[in-house]
Design an enzyme around this catalytic site. Structure first.
Site, PDB file in Angstrom:
ATOM      1  N   GLY A 106       0.826  -1.190   0.000  1.00  0.00           N
ATOM      2  CA  GLY A 106       0.000   0.000   0.000  1.00  0.00           C
ATOM      3  C   GLY A 106       0.866   1.247   0.000  1.00  0.00           C
ATOM      4  CG  HIS A 147      -1.396  -0.335   7.524  1.00  0.00           C
ATOM      5  ND1 HIS A 147      -0.713  -1.477   7.854  1.00  0.00           N
ATOM      6  CD2 HIS A 147      -1.114  -0.079   6.217  1.00  0.00           C
ATOM      7  CE1 HIS A 147      -0.043  -1.910   6.785  1.00  0.00           C
ATOM      8  NE2 HIS A 147      -0.270  -1.075   5.787  1.00  0.00           N
ATOM      9  CE  LYS A 152       4.852  -2.977   3.914  1.00  0.00           C
ATOM     10  NZ  LYS A 152       4.811  -2.796   2.428  1.00  0.00           N
ATOM     11  CG  ASP A 166       0.852  -6.148   1.103  1.00  0.00           C
ATOM     12  OD1 ASP A 166      -0.265  -5.647   0.884  1.00  0.00           O
ATOM     13  OD2 ASP A 166       1.842  -5.465   1.416  1.00  0.00           O
ATOM     14  N   GLY A 181       1.515   5.337   1.065  1.00  0.00           N
ATOM     15  CA  GLY A 181       1.394   5.994   2.361  1.00  0.00           C
ATOM     16  C   GLY A 181       2.547   5.668   3.300  1.00  0.00           C
ATOM     17  CG  HIS A 182       3.562   2.229   4.232  1.00  0.00           C
ATOM     18  ND1 HIS A 182       3.019   2.529   5.457  1.00  0.00           N
ATOM     19  CD2 HIS A 182       2.781   1.260   3.697  1.00  0.00           C
ATOM     20  CE1 HIS A 182       1.942   1.757   5.650  1.00  0.00           C
ATOM     21  NE2 HIS A 182       1.776   0.992   4.599  1.00  0.00           N
TER      22      HIS A 182
END
Lengths: 327, 327
Positions: A53, A215, A104, A109, A55-56
């Site tokens: 995802g 998250h 991860k 995922d 946002g990291h």
């Protein structure tokens, strides 16, 4: 929600366009922005692909380049990339030496990378990172979560692949580095996922979340915010205890900001963590401090310790040329 | 106040200890933490020294190393370094080639660097940076404020000094780069100075401060927070208008985070700023995106444009090896 944003739907694409333009000497964007790949591919080495995802950032696209990843697949914010992103990335950067997926440990995922690997027409192997000692299962994972230690795996395996290690060796090395790596995070504030528009969770003005996920998943407990030394003592204590007393070998210490905590505080936490490690007889041989595996604008940080062997230290030190890591 | 902190009095010292330990291959800390200097000094080159209040990290200590600064003097948070810090730094890293002080245009910084330069027993020159187009005078400055453009000056003059340019040449080059550089910042939230314990200013949930200073000084106006493209349009418009239509030459575009804004948004703002510059006929030749000149944990960013000549682009591209900038 206070963000630099035009619309929720275009946010990721615009950011990827900016990233690709700012680093056009290092990376290129795949069709429909499905992946970020190295501009110059090396046709005879194992291709390393990660993703997850968004946002990291800078994980994972910021680690695409010589000595680290060959491609990264950015999902929507906090959402796994789709199998077709993974297939297209592997097809674009893969070669006869094979493809190694670094995944991860989150259910989405793992599932999507497995589906991608099945469809991909080429030799492939996968490793799963699960370095977060905070909790044994979590909102999006069976088993431990993969967090900041993932970048340590990507750096060390990336160097080995660059030096010509074969697929089997790269996969075994990645699993070994992951097994030697422990992380734990703490949040002082929540982040706000743009599509949601409100904070993922709420913390009182004097509270922190010990063991938070990247998250915003719950950790071990809510605590009254103590001093930095007490926070570092708990975090390092959790990591050292998880090693079960076996803490020999040169340690890599990574203090990772979640996005909203400034450098001044991260170096203070590095100082505190280092002192705590010394109390436990762990001596820091390599260090990294900064925002590398973030949770949007969350205030907080994680501590990662990796107990390496001499060969892994050499691979850590090997040259790397990516947008976010360069030496 | 939610920060990683043990006490207000020890915060800066602990952070500097962490910084020096994490980067002991590049820097060393002066006695009583009065300055950060290169570990390995070059005795025949002009020594570049900067400094200022802390809370803007990585500026300036993060830019100490080969190809950039020789020493940095960290004042207390948002407080000028004292003259004796400056004298001791100059004495430690200066040599017969002379010392160049790079000073941001704030009354306290200018006064203390002037006093330091007078006391220092050696050849010295100073340049003052004042790249912020937002306002003509401000809380702590007569004339424009020195903000993120300062790092552009430090990088380019640092490369020239490394290549053997003499003191006069370095000073003239720095003044020239500063004159070619324009910045403007916008804040979405305030920061909190630890010694104050409460936010420096307050903004409503739907407001931003256009033209904010890096200490939270007021800018041009408060606005309802518009979309990213509209923000970039205003910021780039202010910069281009300040050039008075003379915008030829290769442009360096720096999108700088203030500490609390994540990478995802900074690259989106880079994309937006780049598109706005194209509308004005300015073509971006070099780019930098990240948190380089911060205001503690403030959410927001600045845009800096520097219209360089070919020689300056070469100097920008020259190798640099510091904690925060490396290529």
């Amino acid at each position: 929600m206070k963000k630099f944003i035009n619309s929720v739907d275009t946010m990721l694409g615009e950011s990827l366009d900016g990233f690709a333009a700012a680093h056009s000497d290092i990376v290129a964007l795949g069709a429909e922005r499905k992946f970020v790949r190295r501009r110059a591919l090396s046709p005879h080495k194992v291709a390393l692909i990660s993703g997850g995802g968004s946002g990291h950032e800078p994980l994972h696209a910021g680690f695409v380049g010589t000595g680290m990843l060959d491609a990264a697949c950015p999902g929507q914010i906090f959402t796994s990339p789709t199998p077709d992103q993974i297939v297209e990335a592997a097809t674009a950067v893969g070669n006869k030496a094979g493809v190694l997926f670094i995944v991860k440990n989150y259910a989405g995922d793992r599932m999507n990378f497995e589906m991608g690997a099945e469809v991909f027409d080429g030799e492939a192997a996968s490793i799963v990172t699960d370095d977060d000692v905070a909790v044994d299962k979590s909102t999006y994972s069976a088993g431990r979560r993969g967090v900041a230690g993932t970048m340590v795996v990507e750096k060390i395996v990336g160097a080995a692949a660059e030096q010509g290690a074969d697929l089997k060796t790269c996969a075994a090395l990645g699993a070994d580095v992951n097994a030697r790596t422990r992380s734990i995070g703490v949040a002082l504030t929540s982040c706000t996922v743009p599509a949601a528009g409100t904070p993922t969770f709420s913390l009182a003005d004097d509270e922190m979340e010990m063991g938070v996920g990247i998250h915003g998943e719950p950790g071990r407990m809510r605590l009254k915010l103590p001093g930095a030394d007490a926070i570092a003592e708990q975090m390092v204590g959790a990591i050292v205890s998880d090693y079960g007393g076996k803490t020999s070998g040169p340690a890599l210490l990574l203090v990772n900001g979640f996005g909203g905590t400034p450098s001044l505080e991260l170096y203070l936490m590095y100082d505190a963590a280092r002192r705590q490690l010394q109390k436990h007889g762990v001596s820091v041989a390599r260090s990294l401090v900064g925002c590398y595996v973030t949770s949007l604008e969350m205030a907080g940080c994680s501590i990662t310790v990796s107990l390496l062997d001499a060969r892994m230290v050499e691979l850590w030190d090997a040259p790397v040329h990516t947008a976010a890591l360069r030496w």
